[in-house]
Design a protein around this motif. Structure first.
Motif, PDB file in Angstrom:
ATOM      1  N   ASN A  40     -53.343  -9.475 -25.206  1.00 37.59           N
ATOM      2  CA  ASN A  40     -54.292  -9.040 -26.234  1.00 37.59           C
ATOM      3  C   ASN A  40     -54.178  -7.532 -26.474  1.00 37.59           C
ATOM      4  OD1 ASN A  40     -56.651  -9.581 -27.981  1.00 37.59           O
ATOM      5  ND2 ASN A  40     -57.674  -8.210 -26.545  1.00 37.59           N
ATOM      6  N   ASP A  41     -54.045  -6.757 -25.396  1.00 36.82           N
ATOM      7  CA  ASP A  41     -53.905  -5.304 -25.520  1.00 36.82           C
ATOM      8  C   ASP A  41     -52.618  -4.941 -26.263  1.00 36.82           C
ATOM      9  OD1 ASP A  41     -56.275  -5.068 -24.147  1.00 36.82           O
ATOM     10  OD2 ASP A  41     -55.350  -4.474 -22.243  1.00 36.82           O
ATOM     11  N   VAL A  42     -51.551  -5.687 -25.991  1.00 36.01           N
ATOM     12  CA  VAL A  42     -50.294  -5.455 -26.710  1.00 36.01           C
ATOM     13  C   VAL A  42     -50.478  -5.788 -28.191  1.00 36.01           C
ATOM     14  CG1 VAL A  42     -47.898  -6.241 -26.968  1.00 36.01           C
ATOM     15  CG2 VAL A  42     -48.833  -5.823 -24.680  1.00 36.01           C
ATOM     16  N   ALA A  43     -51.134  -6.909 -28.472  1.00 31.39           N
ATOM     17  CA  ALA A  43     -51.327  -7.353 -29.861  1.00 31.39           C
ATOM     18  C   ALA A  43     -52.210  -6.376 -30.644  1.00 31.39           C
ATOM     19  CB  ALA A  43     -51.945  -8.748 -29.888  1.00 31.39           C
ATOM     20  N   GLU A  44     -53.303  -5.946 -30.037  1.00 33.53           N
ATOM     21  CA  GLU A  44     -54.270  -5.113 -30.761  1.00 33.53           C
ATOM     22  C   GLU A  44     -53.910  -3.637 -30.803  1.00 33.53           C
ATOM     23  OE1 GLU A  44     -58.198  -5.671 -29.222  1.00 33.53           O
ATOM     24  OE2 GLU A  44     -58.502  -7.493 -30.381  1.00 33.53           O
ATOM     25  N   ARG A  45     -53.419  -3.107 -29.668  1.00 32.11           N
ATOM     26  CA  ARG A  45     -53.230  -1.652 -29.578  1.00 32.11           C
ATOM     27  C   ARG A  45     -51.790  -1.230 -29.305  1.00 32.11           C
ATOM     28  NH1 ARG A  45     -57.328  -2.322 -25.743  1.00 32.11           N
ATOM     29  NH2 ARG A  45     -55.982  -1.324 -24.230  1.00 32.11           N
ATOM     30  N   ARG A  46     -50.879  -2.223 -29.264  1.00 31.65           N
ATOM     31  CA  ARG A  46     -49.482  -1.930 -28.919  1.00 31.65           C
ATOM     32  C   ARG A  46     -49.445  -1.145 -27.606  1.00 31.65           C
ATOM     33  NH1 ARG A  46     -47.136  -5.660 -31.204  1.00 31.65           N
ATOM     34  NH2 ARG A  46     -45.123  -4.703 -31.560  1.00 31.65           N
ATOM     35  N   ASP A  47     -50.228  -1.606 -26.638  1.00 29.85           N
ATOM     36  CA  ASP A  47     -50.403  -0.943 -25.350  1.00 29.85           C
ATOM     37  C   ASP A  47     -49.125  -1.092 -24.511  1.00 29.85           C
ATOM     38  OD1 ASP A  47     -51.049  -0.386 -22.641  1.00 29.85           O
ATOM     39  OD2 ASP A  47     -53.166  -0.779 -23.042  1.00 29.85           O
ATOM     40  N   ARG A  48     -48.429   0.023 -24.295  1.00 29.47           N
ATOM     41  CA  ARG A  48     -47.160   0.005 -23.564  1.00 29.47           C
ATOM     42  C   ARG A  48     -47.365  -0.294 -22.072  1.00 29.47           C
ATOM     43  NH1 ARG A  48     -42.734   2.314 -26.332  1.00 29.47           N
ATOM     44  NH2 ARG A  48     -43.324   3.071 -28.389  1.00 29.47           N
ATOM     45  N   GLN A  49     -48.468   0.169 -21.515  1.00 30.27           N
ATOM     46  CA  GLN A  49     -48.725  -0.096 -20.098  1.00 30.27           C
ATOM     47  C   GLN A  49     -49.000  -1.587 -19.874  1.00 30.27           C
ATOM     48  OE1 GLN A  49     -51.825   2.701 -19.031  1.00 30.27           O
ATOM     49  NE2 GLN A  49     -50.300   4.086 -18.142  1.00 30.27           N
ATOM     50  N   ALA A  50     -49.732  -2.195 -20.780  1.00 25.31           N
ATOM     51  CA  ALA A  50     -49.998  -3.630 -20.669  1.00 25.31           C
ATOM     52  C   ALA A  50     -48.686  -4.400 -20.775  1.00 25.31           C
ATOM     53  CB  ALA A  50     -50.974  -4.083 -21.763  1.00 25.31           C
ATOM     54  N   PHE A  51     -47.844  -3.980 -21.719  1.00 25.64           N
ATOM     55  CA  PHE A  51     -46.546  -4.632 -21.882  1.00 25.64           C
ATOM     56  C   PHE A  51     -45.694  -4.445 -20.623  1.00 25.64           C
ATOM     57  CE2 PHE A  51     -42.075  -4.609 -23.223  1.00 25.64           C
ATOM     58  CZ  PHE A  51     -41.982  -5.914 -23.693  1.00 25.64           C
ATOM     59  N   ALA A  52     -45.734  -3.248 -20.055  1.00 23.88           N
ATOM     60  CA  ALA A  52     -44.961  -2.980 -18.836  1.00 23.88           C
ATOM     61  C   ALA A  52     -45.397  -3.912 -17.706  1.00 23.88           C
ATOM     62  CB  ALA A  52     -45.115  -1.518 -18.416  1.00 23.88           C
ATOM     63  N   GLN A  53     -46.700  -4.168 -17.589  1.00 26.66           N
ATOM     64  CA  GLN A  53     -47.186  -5.082 -16.559  1.00 26.66           C
ATOM     65  C   GLN A  53     -46.680  -6.507 -16.808  1.00 26.66           C
ATOM     66  OE1 GLN A  53     -51.510  -3.469 -16.688  1.00 26.66           O
ATOM     67  NE2 GLN A  53     -51.323  -4.638 -14.789  1.00 26.66           N
ATOM     68  N   LEU A  54     -46.711  -6.934 -18.070  1.00 27.95           N
ATOM     69  CA  LEU A  54     -46.188  -8.262 -18.403  1.00 27.95           C
ATOM     70  C   LEU A  54     -44.693  -8.334 -18.081  1.00 27.95           C
ATOM     71  CD1 LEU A  54     -47.989  -8.917 -21.818  1.00 27.95           C
ATOM     72  CD2 LEU A  54     -48.353 -10.184 -19.674  1.00 27.95           C
ATOM     73  N   PHE A  55     -43.967  -7.289 -18.450  1.00 28.01           N
ATOM     74  CA  PHE A  55     -42.520  -7.260 -18.215  1.00 28.01           C
ATOM     75  C   PHE A  55     -42.225  -7.280 -16.713  1.00 28.01           C
ATOM     76  CE2 PHE A  55     -38.195  -6.036 -18.094  1.00 28.01           C
ATOM     77  CZ  PHE A  55     -37.655  -6.311 -19.334  1.00 28.01           C
ATOM     78  N   GLU A  56     -42.984  -6.502 -15.971  1.00 25.84           N
ATOM     79  CA  GLU A  56     -42.780  -6.423 -14.521  1.00 25.84           C
ATOM     80  C   GLU A  56     -42.993  -7.785 -13.858  1.00 25.84           C
ATOM     81  OE1 GLU A  56     -45.155  -4.341 -10.920  1.00 25.84           O
ATOM     82  OE2 GLU A  56     -44.556  -2.989 -12.543  1.00 25.84           O
ATOM     83  N   HIS A  57     -43.983  -8.539 -14.347  1.00 25.31           N
ATOM     84  CA  HIS A  57     -44.259  -9.849 -13.770  1.00 25.31           C
ATOM     85  C   HIS A  57     -43.244 -10.899 -14.239  1.00 25.31           C
ATOM     86  CE1 HIS A  57     -46.515 -13.235 -12.149  1.00 25.31           C
ATOM     87  NE2 HIS A  57     -46.241 -13.851 -13.298  1.00 25.31           N
ATOM     88  N   PHE A  58     -43.043 -10.975 -15.558  1.00 23.54           N
ATOM     89  CA  PHE A  58     -42.242 -12.065 -16.107  1.00 23.54           C
ATOM     90  C   PHE A  58     -40.741 -11.801 -16.091  1.00 23.54           C
ATOM     91  CE2 PHE A  58     -46.392 -13.109 -17.925  1.00 23.54           C
ATOM     92  CZ  PHE A  58     -46.461 -14.451 -17.583  1.00 23.54           C
TER      93      PHE A  58
END
Length: 194
Positions: A23-41
């Motif tokens: 949701n944070d990536v979708a709404e705010r293009r949050d790079r830290q949120a994306f980094a967490q998703l990338f780190e996990h997946f």
């Protein structure tokens, strides 16, 4: 749409975290949120690709492509159709299939008027496959978190029941029971969807 992402079903804290990050990536293009998703997946997707026959380099490429698609399509995620994990793995699986089709066609050279029969699935097969994928996703969504978790670990992570038991730190009998219950529940849901 984004309110739907917040209303992630179930009480799985990890699933709720993934939904919030997406949701944070979708709404705010949050790079830290994306980094967490990338780190996990990222590592999990790479392992998944390698278990499906990709070499390390191709697996890395597919992971990069999948996560770029997650970044670009984050606003398209719909929690009513499945979990974030299922959505990301579906993106990765589809990219792998597309890559195999593209690479498979490289081995054939056009020779004058020679026409090779298409190996692409018929459009009916594609529709049926998508309907089946959606039905399985719906069936997974009705499972309690503990049952869904063992099914995802078995089929997405390709783990044996013993490996699942070890990873979850539960007895092997518990894993077998959860899988048996999940199969029954999924079977009845899939029957109802026919």
């Amino acid at each position: 749409m984004t309110d739907g992402i917040r209303r992630q079903t179930g009480k799985n804290p990890q699933a709720e975290l993934f939904a919030q990050l997406l949701n944070d990536v979708a709404e705010r293009r949050d790079r830290q949120a994306f980094a967490q998703l990338f780190e996990h997946f990222g590592p999990r997707l790479k392992g998944f690709m390698m278990r499906k026959g990709a070499n390390a380099e191709l697996a890395e490429d597919l992971v990069q492509d999948a996560m770029i698609a997650v970044w670009n399509k984050a606003g398209m995620f719909s929690p009513g159709k499945g979990s974030v994990t299922t959505w990301i793995y579906t993106i990765a699986r589809n990219l792998r299939i597309d890559r195999l089709r593209r690479e498979g066609s490289r081995y054939f050279t056009d020779i004058d008027d020679y026409e090779e029969a298409s190996d692409d699935p018929a459009s009916d097969d594609v529709v049926i496959s998508k309907q089946q994928d959606l039905a399985v996703t719906e069936a997974l969504d009705v499972l309690p978190d503990d049952q869904r978790e063992v099914i995802v670990m078995a089929f997405m992570d390709d783990l044996t029941q013993s490996e699942i038991a070890e990873k979850l730190d539960v007895p092997l009998g518990t894993v077998k029971s959860r899988m048996r219950l999940a199969y029954r529940k999924m079977g009845s849901v899939l029957e109802d969807l026919r």
